[in-house]
Design an enzyme around this catalytic site. Sequence first.
Site, PDB file in Angstrom:
ATOM      1  CB  SER A   1      -0.951  -0.031   1.194  1.00  0.00           C
ATOM      2  OG  SER A   1      -1.847   1.029   1.130  1.00  0.00           O
ATOM      3  CG  HIS A   2       0.245   3.631   3.344  1.00  0.00           C
ATOM      4  ND1 HIS A   2      -0.662   2.599   3.472  1.00  0.00           N
ATOM      5  CD2 HIS A   2       0.775   3.814   4.559  1.00  0.00           C
ATOM      6  CE1 HIS A   2      -0.675   2.191   4.722  1.00  0.00           C
ATOM      7  NE2 HIS A   2       0.186   2.916   5.417  1.00  0.00           N
TER       8      HIS A   2
ATOM      9  CG  ASP B   1      -2.596   4.098  -1.290  1.00  0.00           C
ATOM     10  OD1 ASP B   1      -3.338   3.986  -2.277  1.00  0.00           O
ATOM     11  OD2 ASP B   1      -2.564   3.249  -0.366  1.00  0.00           O
TER      12      ASP B   1
ATOM     13  NE  ARG C   1      -3.756   4.321   3.130  1.00  0.00           N
ATOM     14  CZ  ARG C   1      -3.271   4.493   4.341  1.00  0.00           C
ATOM     15  NH1 ARG C   1      -2.774   5.667   4.686  1.00  0.00           N
ATOM     16  NH2 ARG C   1      -3.249   3.517   5.212  1.00  0.00           N
TER      17      ARG C   1
ATOM     18  CD  GLU D   1     -10.193   2.270   7.204  1.00  0.00           C
ATOM     19  OE1 GLU D   1      -9.953   1.840   8.336  1.00  0.00           O
ATOM     20  OE2 GLU D   1      -9.581   1.901   6.194  1.00  0.00           O
TER      21      GLU D   1
ATOM     22  CE  LYS E   1      -7.434   2.299   2.270  1.00  0.00           C
ATOM     23  NZ  LYS E   1      -7.311   1.066   3.079  1.00  0.00           N
TER      24      LYS E   1
HETATM   25  C1  VG1 Z   1      -3.757   1.861   8.306  1.00  0.00           C
HETATM   26  C2  VG1 Z   1      -4.950   2.782   8.472  1.00  0.00           C
HETATM   27  C3  VG1 Z   1      -6.233   2.003   8.227  1.00  0.00           C
HETATM   28  C4  VG1 Z   1      -6.169   1.337   6.852  1.00  0.00           C
HETATM   29  C5  VG1 Z   1      -4.926   0.492   6.727  1.00  0.00           C
HETATM   30  C6  VG1 Z   1      -4.760  -0.092   5.335  1.00  0.00           C
HETATM   31  O1  VG1 Z   1      -3.827   0.819   9.260  1.00  0.00           O
HETATM   32  O2  VG1 Z   1      -4.958   3.390   9.725  1.00  0.00           O
HETATM   33  O3  VG1 Z   1      -7.326   2.875   8.341  1.00  0.00           O
HETATM   34  O4  VG1 Z   1      -7.308   0.530   6.667  1.00  0.00           O
HETATM   35  O5  VG1 Z   1      -3.775   1.278   7.011  1.00  0.00           O
HETATM   36  O6  VG1 Z   1      -4.681   0.919   4.384  1.00  0.00           O
HETATM   37  P1  VG1 Z   1      -3.019   0.851  10.629  1.00  0.00           P
HETATM   38  O7  VG1 Z   1      -3.348  -0.445  11.286  1.00  0.00           O
HETATM   39  O8  VG1 Z   1      -1.579   1.037  10.268  1.00  0.00           O
HETATM   40  O9  VG1 Z   1      -3.525   2.042  11.382  1.00  0.00           O
HETATM   41  V1  VG1 Z   1      -3.859   0.680   2.912  1.00  0.00           V
HETATM   42  O10 VG1 Z   1      -4.035   1.925   1.971  1.00  0.00           O
HETATM   43  O11 VG1 Z   1      -2.919  -0.395   3.335  1.00  0.00           O
HETATM   44  O12 VG1 Z   1      -4.536  -0.595   2.202  1.00  0.00           O
HETATM   45 CO    CO Z   2      -3.433   1.465   0.076  1.00  0.00          CO
END
Ligand code: VG1
Ligand code: CO
Length: 542
Positions: free
Chosen positions: A112-113, A276, A281, A362, A375
């Site tokens: 992800s990010h 992201d 995101r 979120e 999302k």
């Molecule tokens: C974070 C965010 C959460 C989101 C998750 C995955 O998790 O706070 O809201 O669903 O990333 O997002 P955490 O446990 O680090 O707070 V992504 O864009 O990975 O798919």
């Molecule tokens: Co992501």
Amino acid sequence: MSITVVATVPFPDQRPGTSGLRKKVAVFRTPHYLENFVQAIFNAVDLGGRTLVLGGDGRYLNPEALQTILKMAAANGVAKVLVGRDGILSTPAASHVIRKHRAEGGIILSASHNPGGVDGDFGVKYNISNGGPAPEKVTEAIYAKSRQITAYRILNGPDVALDRVARLTLGSMRIEVIDPVADYADLMESLFAFDRIAALFRSGFRMSFDAMHAVTGPYATEILERRLGASPGTVVHGVPLPDFGGGHPDPNLTYAHALVEAMAAPDGPDFGAACDGDGDRNMILGRNFFVTPSDSLALLAAHAHRVPGYREGLAGLARSMPTSQAVDRVARRLNIPCYETPTGWKFFGNLLDAGKITLCGEESFGTGSDHVREKDGLWAVLFWLNILAVEGRSVEAIVREHWASFGRNVYTRHDYEGLATPVAHQVLTHLHDSLAALPGRVLAGRRVNACDDFRYVDPVDHSVSAGQGIRILLEGDARIVYRLSGTGTEGATLRIYIEAFDAAPERHTLDAQASLADLIHAARALAALKEISGREEPTVVT
Ligand code: VG1
Ligand code: CO
């Protein structure tokens, strides 16, 4: 082609977090590590004779991992794999492909990010047949299998060419290399008024979309520049790179600072957005104006009836627990339910499948709807464009009007990254120990109404998820929330979420940090953050 059964030993640390298994590239490169986890998926979920979707965000290790997984899928009896060209599929596009082609599931390769590259992070996430992230009972089953594993199966075959759309075979398994963008772009066209948005661009409206050298580049170029006629150059950093150009593909005020600066320029664009690493995101900016994700969710809900795909109205809304309560106010006005779920998109799946909600989101820059089960970053950007096209006013004017109508839930999140894991746990233990004495006390001039460690009972399947974050509910709809991240790969990250309601925002400062200063101070003091961790200032503020 023959199948090899390779003996292996379990790795103890393959428990999926908030969003799949995320580790450093070096960990995934440990011999048998990736194979172990992938075999654990095949052992936990029966994919024999079924169709699997496969793709990723293009980060470092994607090409090698794709070939390994294809060979393992063939050796485990998977009938067919749909894979994006060059191995590319954004997370929401993968969700759509799973649904559209009625696949049994999907494997998405992304962290992800999180940063990519040889020293960065890698990840594997399993999605189920509704297109959404596997629920806890499935991720726990995968984890259990990963701890019992003794061998994995892999085909001795050649690497598969993924660089063009084609129908291929590997052993007795069929492989379809698909255009990663086409199905998704068609879906977006079915939801939004592309004619109105195209007219907006023709009228001279200017936008900057920052793909952060991650997966949304090809999607945004096709949709914004080709289908909607935005001028070339609207999409910046549009070529996916294995290391995201050395950047951190996290669209927030810290990591998308190039875009933030562009939006502050006197001749800057009218609208700015970024996505992201894996495209789920979104960050929304007006001229010199940041829209918090929580406000964005509330605003999309309030304007949904003006968007073709949501003209019929909304069944209900949902937000993750730490997300601000702005959307609750919209739900009350619309007289529809609003659900509060733990952090992580997997908790929205049942509500969406049951038709209980239409939009959800979120605070962490995630917004989505029942069109897929993830999302969806570009979807949110197009939703905003549709609203801007219909309203004909600036981002800031639309947000201010929303606040004037509903009040403003002033909000911020403070992240303390890279804490030693025992230290982070000590902070939470200290908080737990203080909870009982809090109700009735006054914090930052507000009475504490209640506090707990959030426990969720799924309204559809009644499964229980406990320990989802400490909530302190204060007078006047203010809140302080603490939880530990489940996506980090270095030490522990403590997140503190702070919110207060302002009924007359036109009379107050726009600066959330300033208006929440007393609550921020109280939140740190209550956690004994300085005493326990030696830290006072967060590493990232959003
Ligand atoms: C974070 C965010 C959460 C989101 C998750 C995955 O998790 O706070 O809201 O669903 O990333 O997002 P955490 O446990 O680090 O707070 V992504 O864009 O990975 O798919
Ligand atoms: Co992501």
